[in-house]
Design a protein around this motif. Structure first.
Motif, PDB file in Angstrom:
ATOM      1  N   TYR A  35      37.630 -39.813 -35.748  1.00 54.18           N
ATOM      2  CA  TYR A  35      36.598 -38.886 -35.329  1.00 54.18           C
ATOM      3  C   TYR A  35      35.945 -38.527 -36.652  1.00 54.18           C
ATOM      4  O   TYR A  35      36.816 -38.087 -37.666  1.00 54.18           O
ATOM      5  CB  TYR A  35      36.690 -37.677 -34.334  1.00 54.18           C
ATOM      6  CG  TYR A  35      36.932 -38.121 -33.075  1.00 54.18           C
ATOM      7  CD1 TYR A  35      38.214 -38.633 -32.623  1.00 54.18           C
ATOM      8  CD2 TYR A  35      36.004 -37.802 -32.107  1.00 54.18           C
ATOM      9  CE1 TYR A  35      38.531 -38.830 -31.090  1.00 54.18           C
ATOM     10  CE2 TYR A  35      36.352 -38.281 -30.885  1.00 54.18           C
ATOM     11  CZ  TYR A  35      37.504 -38.606 -30.409  1.00 54.18           C
ATOM     12  OH  TYR A  35      37.666 -38.887 -28.825  1.00 54.18           O
ATOM     13  N   LEU A  43      32.187 -33.189 -33.685  1.00 56.50           N
ATOM     14  CA  LEU A  43      33.132 -34.160 -33.740  1.00 56.50           C
ATOM     15  C   LEU A  43      32.391 -35.424 -32.937  1.00 56.50           C
ATOM     16  O   LEU A  43      32.250 -35.360 -31.766  1.00 56.50           O
ATOM     17  CB  LEU A  43      34.465 -33.948 -33.030  1.00 56.50           C
ATOM     18  CG  LEU A  43      35.398 -33.366 -33.615  1.00 56.50           C
ATOM     19  CD1 LEU A  43      35.496 -31.703 -33.600  1.00 56.50           C
ATOM     20  CD2 LEU A  43      36.815 -33.829 -33.412  1.00 56.50           C
ATOM     21  N   PHE A  45      33.030 -39.503 -31.943  1.00 58.28           N
ATOM     22  CA  PHE A  45      33.818 -40.553 -31.728  1.00 58.28           C
ATOM     23  C   PHE A  45      33.497 -41.865 -32.676  1.00 58.28           C
ATOM     24  O   PHE A  45      32.293 -42.231 -32.558  1.00 58.28           O
ATOM     25  CB  PHE A  45      33.951 -41.093 -30.388  1.00 58.28           C
ATOM     26  CG  PHE A  45      34.961 -42.109 -30.267  1.00 58.28           C
ATOM     27  CD1 PHE A  45      34.228 -43.456 -29.737  1.00 58.28           C
ATOM     28  CD2 PHE A  45      36.033 -42.113 -30.055  1.00 58.28           C
ATOM     29  CE1 PHE A  45      35.193 -44.393 -29.306  1.00 58.28           C
ATOM     30  CE2 PHE A  45      37.026 -43.137 -29.901  1.00 58.28           C
ATOM     31  CZ  PHE A  45      36.492 -44.225 -29.430  1.00 58.28           C
ATOM     32  N   GLU A  48      38.652 -46.330 -31.488  1.00 64.04           N
ATOM     33  CA  GLU A  48      40.026 -46.267 -30.825  1.00 64.04           C
ATOM     34  C   GLU A  48      40.570 -47.650 -30.914  1.00 64.04           C
ATOM     35  O   GLU A  48      40.100 -48.498 -30.454  1.00 64.04           O
ATOM     36  CB  GLU A  48      40.064 -45.601 -29.357  1.00 64.04           C
ATOM     37  CG  GLU A  48      41.633 -45.491 -29.005  1.00 64.04           C
ATOM     38  CD  GLU A  48      41.471 -45.402 -27.416  1.00 64.04           C
ATOM     39  OE1 GLU A  48      40.585 -45.465 -26.749  1.00 64.04           O
ATOM     40  OE2 GLU A  48      42.754 -45.271 -27.134  1.00 64.04           O
ATOM     41  N   LYS A  57      34.527 -48.246 -29.109  1.00 62.67           N
ATOM     42  CA  LYS A  57      33.755 -48.041 -30.218  1.00 62.67           C
ATOM     43  C   LYS A  57      32.745 -47.104 -30.166  1.00 62.67           C
ATOM     44  O   LYS A  57      31.871 -47.167 -29.220  1.00 62.67           O
ATOM     45  CB  LYS A  57      33.109 -49.428 -30.607  1.00 62.67           C
ATOM     46  CG  LYS A  57      32.611 -49.550 -31.907  1.00 62.67           C
ATOM     47  CD  LYS A  57      32.173 -50.823 -32.690  1.00 62.67           C
ATOM     48  CE  LYS A  57      31.708 -50.967 -33.956  1.00 62.67           C
ATOM     49  NZ  LYS A  57      30.727 -49.979 -34.516  1.00 62.67           N
ATOM     50  N   GLY A  58      32.320 -46.246 -31.105  1.00 62.98           N
ATOM     51  CA  GLY A  58      31.275 -45.155 -31.066  1.00 62.98           C
ATOM     52  C   GLY A  58      29.842 -45.908 -31.677  1.00 62.98           C
ATOM     53  O   GLY A  58      29.891 -46.922 -31.986  1.00 62.98           O
ATOM     54  N   ASN A  59      29.012 -45.079 -31.747  1.00 66.73           N
ATOM     55  CA  ASN A  59      27.696 -45.535 -32.149  1.00 66.73           C
ATOM     56  C   ASN A  59      27.517 -45.243 -33.701  1.00 66.73           C
ATOM     57  O   ASN A  59      26.878 -44.427 -34.186  1.00 66.73           O
ATOM     58  CB  ASN A  59      26.333 -44.719 -31.377  1.00 66.73           C
ATOM     59  CG  ASN A  59      26.575 -44.932 -30.023  1.00 66.73           C
ATOM     60  OD1 ASN A  59      26.917 -46.358 -29.739  1.00 66.73           O
ATOM     61  ND2 ASN A  59      26.292 -44.216 -29.281  1.00 66.73           N
TER      62      ASN A  59
ATOM     63  N   SER B  98      41.118 -43.609 -24.648  1.00 65.12           N
ATOM     64  CA  SER B  98      41.125 -42.129 -24.649  1.00 65.12           C
ATOM     65  C   SER B  98      39.775 -41.551 -25.252  1.00 65.12           C
ATOM     66  O   SER B  98      39.984 -40.292 -25.678  1.00 65.12           O
ATOM     67  CB  SER B  98      42.404 -41.674 -25.686  1.00 65.12           C
ATOM     68  OG  SER B  98      43.581 -42.409 -25.077  1.00 65.12           O
ATOM     69  N   ARG B  99      38.494 -41.914 -24.960  1.00 62.02           N
ATOM     70  CA  ARG B  99      37.575 -41.602 -25.924  1.00 62.02           C
ATOM     71  C   ARG B  99      37.085 -40.309 -25.380  1.00 62.02           C
ATOM     72  O   ARG B  99      37.114 -40.080 -24.192  1.00 62.02           O
ATOM     73  CB  ARG B  99      36.406 -42.435 -25.648  1.00 62.02           C
ATOM     74  CG  ARG B  99      35.046 -42.001 -26.269  1.00 62.02           C
ATOM     75  CD  ARG B  99      33.841 -42.950 -25.950  1.00 62.02           C
ATOM     76  NE  ARG B  99      32.730 -42.675 -26.705  1.00 62.02           N
ATOM     77  CZ  ARG B  99      31.827 -43.351 -27.256  1.00 62.02           C
ATOM     78  NH1 ARG B  99      31.809 -44.784 -26.801  1.00 62.02           N
ATOM     79  NH2 ARG B  99      30.803 -42.984 -27.649  1.00 62.02           N
ATOM     80  N   LEU B 100      36.866 -39.208 -26.198  1.00 63.90           N
ATOM     81  CA  LEU B 100      36.398 -37.723 -25.788  1.00 63.90           C
ATOM     82  C   LEU B 100      34.962 -37.645 -26.462  1.00 63.90           C
ATOM     83  O   LEU B 100      34.902 -37.798 -27.262  1.00 63.90           O
ATOM     84  CB  LEU B 100      37.484 -36.592 -26.223  1.00 63.90           C
ATOM     85  CG  LEU B 100      38.926 -36.918 -25.717  1.00 63.90           C
ATOM     86  CD1 LEU B 100      39.532 -35.650 -26.181  1.00 63.90           C
ATOM     87  CD2 LEU B 100      38.746 -36.789 -24.399  1.00 63.90           C
ATOM     88  N   PHE B 102      32.984 -34.471 -27.400  1.00 66.95           N
ATOM     89  CA  PHE B 102      33.267 -33.107 -27.605  1.00 66.95           C
ATOM     90  C   PHE B 102      31.942 -31.990 -27.795  1.00 66.95           C
ATOM     91  O   PHE B 102      30.967 -32.583 -27.995  1.00 66.95           O
ATOM     92  CB  PHE B 102      33.858 -32.711 -29.108  1.00 66.95           C
ATOM     93  CG  PHE B 102      35.292 -33.062 -29.297  1.00 66.95           C
ATOM     94  CD1 PHE B 102      35.786 -34.289 -29.149  1.00 66.95           C
ATOM     95  CD2 PHE B 102      36.144 -32.138 -29.364  1.00 66.95           C
ATOM     96  CE1 PHE B 102      37.045 -34.868 -29.367  1.00 66.95           C
ATOM     97  CE2 PHE B 102      37.566 -32.486 -29.247  1.00 66.95           C
ATOM     98  CZ  PHE B 102      37.968 -33.553 -29.245  1.00 66.95           C
ATOM     99  N   GLY B 103      32.162 -30.703 -27.451  1.00 69.74           N
ATOM    100  CA  GLY B 103      31.091 -29.789 -27.854  1.00 69.74           C
ATOM    101  C   GLY B 103      31.169 -29.219 -29.058  1.00 69.74           C
ATOM    102  O   GLY B 103      31.794 -29.914 -29.875  1.00 69.74           O
TER     103      GLY B 103
END
Lengths: 114, 112
Positions: A35, A43, A45, A48, A57-59, B98-100, B102-103
């Motif tokens: 993160y 935070l 992402f 993973e 995968k995030g952006n 496990s992707r979270l 968050f605020g």
């Protein structure tokens, strides 16, 4: 039981350089997530890994990449650094096999890009 | 898109003055809601996981509750050592792994 270990704790790099961050998960944990934490965005992402495969995968742009080794240790790499990449990079591990496992975070690597 | 909104952004309490932090969430299907505590210069520390509406969990002076749209973290008779940023996160049923999400957290200060 040792927690999640991230190295180095602090890094200062110049725009255009690349950087590699390292993460050792809790023993027995097979999932490692990364993160990015900044004051304005919170935070976010990145990605993973589970059993050496990217599971999520995030952006983030392709400059951000990662990998996981057979011992579950993980690295993330950022190429062609930009000023906006300055952030706290957090690694988290979990068992990864149960339907819901809490993430356990390391203390992060503070990256400053000048 | 999954969203988590925490309020207030910052909260200042006197020692012993109880209060609640709010976490509102929008998710297609909730697999779990997590509360974390983060101290300056450190990574988030796991506190609770809540799975379904009506569930409550307690740990020392903290109690977390969950409804279908929000979660509350109640702090009873706080002490200065409870000062930290409290983060809420959700995991969606549509997420593999496990992707979270968050605020942005509530920064709590407890004055002696």
């Amino acid at each position: 039981k040792a927690g999640v270990t991230q190295t180095p704790r602090y890094l200062i790099k110049t725009r255009g350089q690349q950087v590699t961050l390292s993460c050792s998960p809790i023993s027995g944990h097979r999932s490692v997530s990364w993160y990015q934490q900044t004051p304005g965005q919170g935070l976010q992402f990145l990605f993973e890994y589970f059993s050496e495969t990217q599971r999520n995968k995030g952006n983030f742009p392709g400059r951000f990449s990662g990998r996981q080794f057979s011992n579950s240790r993980s690295e993330m790499n950022v190429s062609t650094l930009e000023l906006g990449d300055s952030a706290l990079y957090l690694c988290a591990s979990s068992g990864g096999t149960a339907s819901i496992d809490p993430l356990h975070f390391g203390n992060g690597t503070r990256l400053t890009v000048t | 898109e999954d969203q988590v909104t925490q309020s207030p952004e910052a909260l200042r309490l006197q020692e012993g003055e109880s209060s609640s932090l709010n976490c509102s969430y929008t998710v297609s299907g909730l697999r779990g809601l997590f509360w974390y505590r983060q101290d300056p210069g450190k990574g988030p520390e796991f506190l609770f996981t809540l799975y379904s509406a009506g569930e409550e969990k307690e740990k020392e002076r903290l109690k977390a509750t969950l409804t279908k749209k929000e979660s509350f973290l109640h702090i009873t008779a706080p002490k200065p050592e409870d000062s930290a940023t409290y983060l809420c996160a959700v995991q969606a049923t549509s997420t593999s792994g496990s992707r979270l999400t968050f605020g942005e957290g509530t920064q709590l200060t407890v004055n002696p």
